[in-house]
Design a protein around this motif. Structure first.
Motif, mmCIF file in Angstrom:
data_model
loop_
_atom_site.group_PDB
_atom_site.id
_atom_site.type_symbol
_atom_site.label_atom_id
_atom_site.label_comp_id
_atom_site.label_asym_id
_atom_site.label_seq_id
_atom_site.Cartn_x
_atom_site.Cartn_y
_atom_site.Cartn_z
ATOM 1 N N ALA A 93 0.816 -1.213 0.000
ATOM 2 C CA ALA A 93 0.000 0.000 0.000
ATOM 3 C C ALA A 93 0.852 1.266 0.000
ATOM 4 N N ASN A 94 2.026 1.179 0.593
ATOM 5 C CA ASN A 94 2.898 2.341 0.674
ATOM 6 C C ASN A 94 4.151 2.212 -0.183
ATOM 7 N N ALA A 95 4.215 1.160 -0.981
ATOM 8 C CA ALA A 95 5.295 0.938 -1.947
ATOM 9 C C ALA A 95 6.684 1.036 -1.317
ATOM 10 N N HIS A 96 6.843 0.382 -0.175
ATOM 11 C CA HIS A 96 8.184 0.348 0.405
ATOM 12 C C HIS A 96 8.495 -1.018 0.973
ATOM 13 N N GLY A 97 9.796 -1.235 1.169
ATOM 14 C CA GLY A 97 10.274 -2.488 1.720
ATOM 15 C C GLY A 97 11.594 -2.267 2.428
ATOM 16 N N PHE A 125 13.248 -0.811 -7.591
ATOM 17 C CA PHE A 125 12.531 0.381 -8.046
ATOM 18 C C PHE A 125 11.865 0.170 -9.401
ATOM 19 N N GLU A 126 12.592 -0.410 -10.355
ATOM 20 C CA GLU A 126 12.077 -0.511 -11.718
ATOM 21 C C GLU A 126 11.143 -1.699 -11.928
ATOM 22 N N ARG A 127 11.511 -2.867 -11.451
ATOM 23 C CA ARG A 127 10.693 -4.063 -11.703
ATOM 24 C C ARG A 127 9.606 -4.249 -10.651
ATOM 25 N N VAL A 128 9.981 -4.160 -9.379
ATOM 26 C CA VAL A 128 8.982 -4.337 -8.310
ATOM 27 C C VAL A 128 8.111 -3.086 -8.202
ATOM 28 N N GLY A 129 8.694 -1.931 -8.473
ATOM 29 C CA GLY A 129 7.925 -0.692 -8.436
ATOM 30 C C GLY A 129 7.893 -0.019 -7.078
ATOM 31 N N LEU A 130 8.852 -0.335 -6.225
ATOM 32 C CA LEU A 130 8.875 0.307 -4.915
ATOM 33 C C LEU A 130 9.225 1.788 -5.051
ATOM 34 N N HIS A 131 8.729 2.554 -4.123
ATOM 35 C CA HIS A 131 9.064 3.976 -4.036
ATOM 36 C C HIS A 131 10.193 4.211 -3.036
ATOM 37 N N ARG A 132 10.253 3.364 -2.008
ATOM 38 C CA ARG A 132 11.200 3.566 -0.919
ATOM 39 C C ARG A 132 11.751 2.222 -0.461
ATOM 40 N N VAL A 133 13.061 2.184 -0.219
ATOM 41 C CA VAL A 133 13.721 1.008 0.340
ATOM 42 C C VAL A 133 14.515 1.490 1.553
ATOM 43 N N CYS A 151 25.313 4.666 -2.623
ATOM 44 C CA CYS A 151 24.246 4.064 -3.434
ATOM 45 C C CYS A 151 22.923 4.819 -3.324
ATOM 46 N N GLY A 152 22.925 5.958 -2.644
ATOM 47 C CA GLY A 152 21.726 6.794 -2.596
ATOM 48 C C GLY A 152 20.934 6.734 -1.304
ATOM 49 N N PHE A 153 21.372 5.977 -0.321
ATOM 50 C CA PHE A 153 20.672 5.943 0.958
ATOM 51 C C PHE A 153 21.009 7.191 1.761
ATOM 52 N N VAL A 154 20.024 7.704 2.471
ATOM 53 C CA VAL A 154 20.161 8.900 3.287
ATOM 54 C C VAL A 154 19.815 8.539 4.727
ATOM 55 N N LEU A 155 20.605 9.055 5.651
ATOM 56 C CA LEU A 155 20.337 8.834 7.071
ATOM 57 C C LEU A 155 19.049 9.543 7.455
ATOM 58 N N GLU A 156 18.128 8.807 8.077
ATOM 59 C CA GLU A 156 16.847 9.380 8.466
ATOM 60 C C GLU A 156 16.644 9.402 9.972
ATOM 61 N N LEU A 178 15.135 6.536 -2.032
ATOM 62 C CA LEU A 178 13.869 6.736 -2.732
ATOM 63 C C LEU A 178 14.065 6.489 -4.217
ATOM 64 N N ARG A 179 13.000 6.037 -4.844
ATOM 65 C CA ARG A 179 13.048 5.797 -6.280
ATOM 66 C C ARG A 179 13.469 7.080 -6.986
#
Length: 186
Positions: A93-97, A125-133, A151-156, A178-179
């Motif tokens: 529902a929220n496109a994340h994993g 991102f491209e095949r599964v379609g997630l917005h956030r990992v 690789c694009g990860f940001v500390l949250e 994020l995608r």
């Protein structure tokens, strides 16, 4: 909208030096050696002891799972086992994993992890379609944190004293990628 059927498909993803392949029994012995390595256990926070038989049983289930994706990292030239990675805890529902990776001791410090992460994120991102990992990394694991950032990860955020290891409490850092936004798309 994510494609949950993409989790049932177990792809082969090829990079310059590595190949991501479905985790299978042929990886079990090397995988077991990796999860028994004391430094790998410290870097991944693995408290659980897995017997080879338990690990083989778990690996046997991976191919049929439709709620997660587990892949082995292999050397493209030799087919040798270099580690594993997983996409799990999918929230359609929220496109994340959530994401995790563990490298064999012989694979560290060579950029193997970064190459594997980039391949895996592209698929997520491209095949599964997630917005956030998202992932969790221990505050003392600077090498992994730097690789994730490349690789694009940001500390949250920070989970204070969430890991008890070797008699001490350690913080867990929460990071996410994020995608990528498509440029020029209208």
């Amino acid at each position: 909208m994510i494609d949950t059927t993409a989790l049932a498909e177990k792809p082969v993803l090829a990079g310059d030096r590595i190949r991501l392949v479905p985790l299978s029994d042929r990886h079990a012995t090397a995988f077991h050696a990796t999860v028994q390595d004391l430094e790998t256990r410290r870097l991944t926070g693995t408290h659980q002891d897995w017997s080879l038989a338990e690990l083989r049983a778990w690996i046997a289930e991976c191919g049929a799972r439709t709620d997660r994706l587990d892949l082995a990292i292999e050397d493209r030239a030799t087919g040798g086992y270099l580690g594993d990675l997983a996409l799990n805890r999918i929230d359609p529902a929220n496109a994340h994993g959530s994401f995790r990776i563990a490298l064999a001791p012989s694979a560290t410090g060579r950029g193997i992890g970064s190459e594997a992460i980039r391949l895996f994120l592209g698929h997520a991102f491209e095949r599964v379609g997630l917005h956030r990992v998202q992932l969790e990394v221990f505050a003392y694991n600077d090498r992994a944190r730097r690789a994730y950032e490349r690789c694009g990860f940001v500390l949250e955020g920070r989970l204070r004293e969430a890991l008890h290891w070797d008699g001490e409490w350690h913080d867990v850092l929460v990071m996410a990628a994020l995608r990528p936004q498509r440029t020029g798309a209208r």
